[in-house]
Design an enzyme around this catalytic site. Structure first.
Site, mmCIF file in Angstrom:
data_model
loop_
_atom_site.group_PDB
_atom_site.id
_atom_site.type_symbol
_atom_site.label_atom_id
_atom_site.label_comp_id
_atom_site.label_asym_id
_atom_site.label_seq_id
_atom_site.Cartn_x
_atom_site.Cartn_y
_atom_site.Cartn_z
ATOM 1 N N ASP A 410 15.927 56.172 59.541
ATOM 2 C CA ASP A 410 15.564 55.119 58.592
ATOM 3 C C ASP A 410 14.097 54.709 58.767
ATOM 4 O O ASP A 410 13.716 54.170 59.812
ATOM 5 C CB ASP A 410 16.510 53.928 58.842
ATOM 6 C CG ASP A 410 16.457 52.892 57.742
ATOM 7 O OD1 ASP A 410 15.617 53.021 56.842
ATOM 8 O OD2 ASP A 410 17.270 51.956 57.797
ATOM 9 N N ASP A 474 18.490 49.416 49.209
ATOM 10 C CA ASP A 474 19.851 49.091 49.664
ATOM 11 C C ASP A 474 20.736 48.637 48.510
ATOM 12 O O ASP A 474 20.458 47.627 47.858
ATOM 13 C CB ASP A 474 19.788 47.990 50.727
ATOM 14 C CG ASP A 474 19.131 48.477 52.000
ATOM 15 O OD1 ASP A 474 18.549 49.587 51.986
ATOM 16 O OD2 ASP A 474 19.195 47.755 53.007
#
Ligand code: GLA
Length: 662
Positions: A410, A474
């Protein structure tokens, strides 16, 4: 008027005067109720809270340079249901994007009365003059005010209902909650007889540990058989777990069987041993949207157990993945998460909630499942925990030694490393590095890139060794936009193929914690129809299927949505195609996914707020006549449908049909 009246006969004059008096009286009797006076607590919107007489930025309402004294400032996607009870004559006002949006906001305003569209503003952009509407609502019982995004996401979609008001002659309009939906359990309960589920192919590298639990539904005890197993692999006949190492590269054709007292089932299966992994979209569970920075070793073990006991593993869910926050951080309310990032030798130190990583992966592997872990190429992760910057090789080796089978990498704080360099080379660099390191590990580790779609990652994700890549930010922040997020993800469909998957983020249904504030798990805000649409979209897009809700609170609806083997078969199809999108009407669209056997899975979707029905002819979707059609959610044959099909579509619902052609 008076002079003309004099020329009328006496009787007509009396009637006309009475009519005039009556209508003036009605006018007087009509009351104006302003939208901004209403209780706006029922308004749902994609960002912030509804504002009375000001914009979402809390500035005076201004559209295209014109100021409005009153109105409501909201943000797409926004809905407000209002009960009129038939006592409102008109709804009028102006609509537009607020000037303070100060960015490329674009929205569409819509008004529905008892399911019928009364007004549609068309796409409106920031700076554009307000559009006036004056709608008759006579007899209307239920009104819906809606603001959709204008097709480019919801950023800067600051939408104003300016001077919006009702002319009321009866009962006062009253905001209410959206229509309630009954819980629908579409997936039939698995039968007692065995059914072997899961993909028809898996990839592995020679000499590396191999693990595959044959997914099968049906009554236990069950026995398993596998013919054609390559040398080096063994099947545990009681548990259905195949393990060992395939020593020689090659393609092995197997037949997997499950047998119990009610019958037997078999499935052709290929093991492709070479250098390719994730030949079908990875399936599993990830802790993020359930437990955020509260994750512990115990939760991971509970999730692994629940994956077995709930039946999720029997339809193909496999990876049990830790997300962020398993390492140490510098500052936290939880002292067990605070500590040094690394030991004297530079080894990463798991925090106090993860006492023994190897024991944890052993626990997961013992159930025939696989383990996933997370880190960032930056110095810290998104939640501020230890990242892998300048320790990449050491960490990858550690993950392999611990026994992890999946890595989510990430981006997070890596921007500190690039220092403003947003060139493609800078975006690729950390992923090239980790991709190469992972290939050198003596374990198969599926590599999941997470950098939110920067630099068109779908174009180069596979080339740097990635097996999947997030295509956007997200999804937890945009749960009311699953259709829009999916439509955007589909734009990259050409990059979807075995070993290379577009990842629109996790399945968030059941008990999840709100992304804003990283909340404790509570029932998700999506209606049952939205949940079935969510899963259907992800299956038809060949998206990785990672459930991210509380595994200890899996209810019947959640399992019905997650565990339909016929839907999962669409997702896991060996062609790896992401469905193509065809617009049917303004409100509805179809997704058509070609399957390895020449059949097609066709999803029909209604992102709208009103139930509708959808009629399609196969020829409009460039499909041949269908001699067989099957409703996949209900697992019911629909018979031959040579020309096409008509299906009802619930509000924000879908229907998925698989069709076979001659
Ligand atoms: C980012 C990712 C999420 C999650 C969090 C963890 O926001 O996109 O999926 O991993 O970080 O901090």
């Amino acid at each position: 008027m008076m002079s003309r009246m004099k020329t009328l006969p006496f009787f007509h004059r009396v009637v006309l005067s009475l009519t005039l008096v009556l209508s003036v009286n009605t006018l007087w009797a009509a009351e104006t109720v302003w939208l901004d006076q209403m209780d706006l607590g029922k308004m749902r919107q994609g960002y912030g809270k509804p504002q009375m007489n000001r914009s979402i930025r809390e500035t005076p309402l201004t559209i295209g340079g014109r100021k409005f004294e009153r109105g409501v400032g909201t943000h797409a996607r926004s809905t407000l249901w209002i009960e009129l009870g038939g006592g409102t004559e008109r709804f009028e006002g102006f609509a537009g994007v607020d000037d303070a949006a100060n960015g490329p906001g674009s929205v569409v305003f819509k008004v529905f009365g008892d399911g019928r569209k009364l007004w549609d503003s068309g796409v409106m952009k920031v700076g554009q003059e307000a559009r006036e509407f004056a709608l008759s609502t006579e007899g209307v019982k239920s009104l819906l005010l809606q603001v959709e995004d204008g097709g480019d996401g919801i950023s800067y979609d600051h939408a104003n209902w300016a001077e919006a008001r009702f002319r009321v002659t009866g009962s006062s309009p009253r905001p209410v909650s959206g229509p309630r939906e009954e819980i629908l359990l579409l997936t039939p309960k698995p039968g007692l007889a065995p059914r072997v589920n899961g993909p028809s192919v898996t990839g592995c590298r020679p000499g590396h540990p191999f693990l595959y639990r044959i997914p099968a539904t049906g009554a236990r005890p069950m026995r398993y058989q596998a013919s054609g197993l390559p040398q080096g692999l063994e099947l545990d006949k009681e548990t259905g777990i195949i393990s060992g190492r395939v020593s020689m590269a090659g393609e092995y054709r197997l037949v997997l069987r499950a047998i119990n007292e009610h019958g037997r089932s078999s499935k052709a299966f290929r093991i492709v041993c070479g250098d390719r992994l994730a030949l079908t979209p990875p399936m599993g569970w990830n802790h993020w949207y359930a437990h955020y920075n509260r994750v512990t070793d115990r939760m991971m073990r509970e999730a692994a157990d629940a994956m077995i006991t709930s039946g999720m593993a029997d339809v193909g869910y496999q990876y049990v993945s830790i997300d962020d926050c398993w390492m140490n951080t510098a500052k936290s309310d939880d002292p067990l998460r605070v500590g040094p990032f690394r030991d004297a030798a530079g080894q990463i130190i798991p925090n106090g909630h993860f006492p023994d990583m190897k024991a944890l992966t052993d626990f997961i592997h013992a159930r025939g499942l696989k383990a996933g872990i997370y880190t960032s190429p930056g110095p810290t992760t998104c939640a501020g925990f230890a990242g892998s910057y300048q320790h990449e090789a050491r960490d990858a080796k550690q993950f392999a030694d611990w026994g992890f089978d999946f890595l989510k990498y990430d981006w997070c704080s890596y921007t500190e490393v690039t220092r403003g360099d947003s060139s493609l080379a800078a975006l690729k660099k950390p992923y090239i590095l980790m991709g190469e390191i992972l290939k050198r590990q003596p374990r198969d580790i599926v590599f999941n890139l997470c950098q939110y779609g920067m630099g068109e990652v779908w174009e180069w994700g596979a080339e740097v060794g990635g097996h999947s890549w997030r295509t956007a930010g997200d999804l937890g922040f945009e749960l009311d936009r699953i259709f829009e997020v999916a439509v955007k993800n589909i734009e990259h469909r050409q990059w979807s193929r075995p070993g290379s998957w577009n990842d629109p983020d996790y399945l968030q249904i059941g008990y999840i914690g709100a992304a804003r504030g990283m909340g404790e798990p509570t029932p998700c805000p999506l209606t049952p129809s939205e949940q079935y649409s969510f899963m259907s979209l992800w299956c038809l897009m060949a998206a990785p299927l990672f459930y991210s809700g509380d595994m200890t609170r899996l209810d019947e609806l959640t399992l019905s949505v997650l565990c339909n083997p016929e839907m999962i078969e669409v997702n896991q199809d060996a062609l790896g195609q992401c469905g193509r999108l065809v617009r049917i009407t303004d409100e509805t669209f179809a997704l058509i996914k070609e399957m390895e056997d020449g059949s097609h899975a066709v999803g029909l979707f209604n992102p709208g707020e009103m139930e509708t029905s959808c009629s399609i002819r196969w020829s409009d979707l460039w499909l041949r006549p269908a001699w067989r059609a099957r409703d996949l959610w209900r697992q019911q044959e629909l018979g031959p449908k040579p020309e096409g099909i008509t299906v009802p579509l619930a509000r924000r619902g879908c229907s998925v049909v698989r069709v076979w052609h001659r």
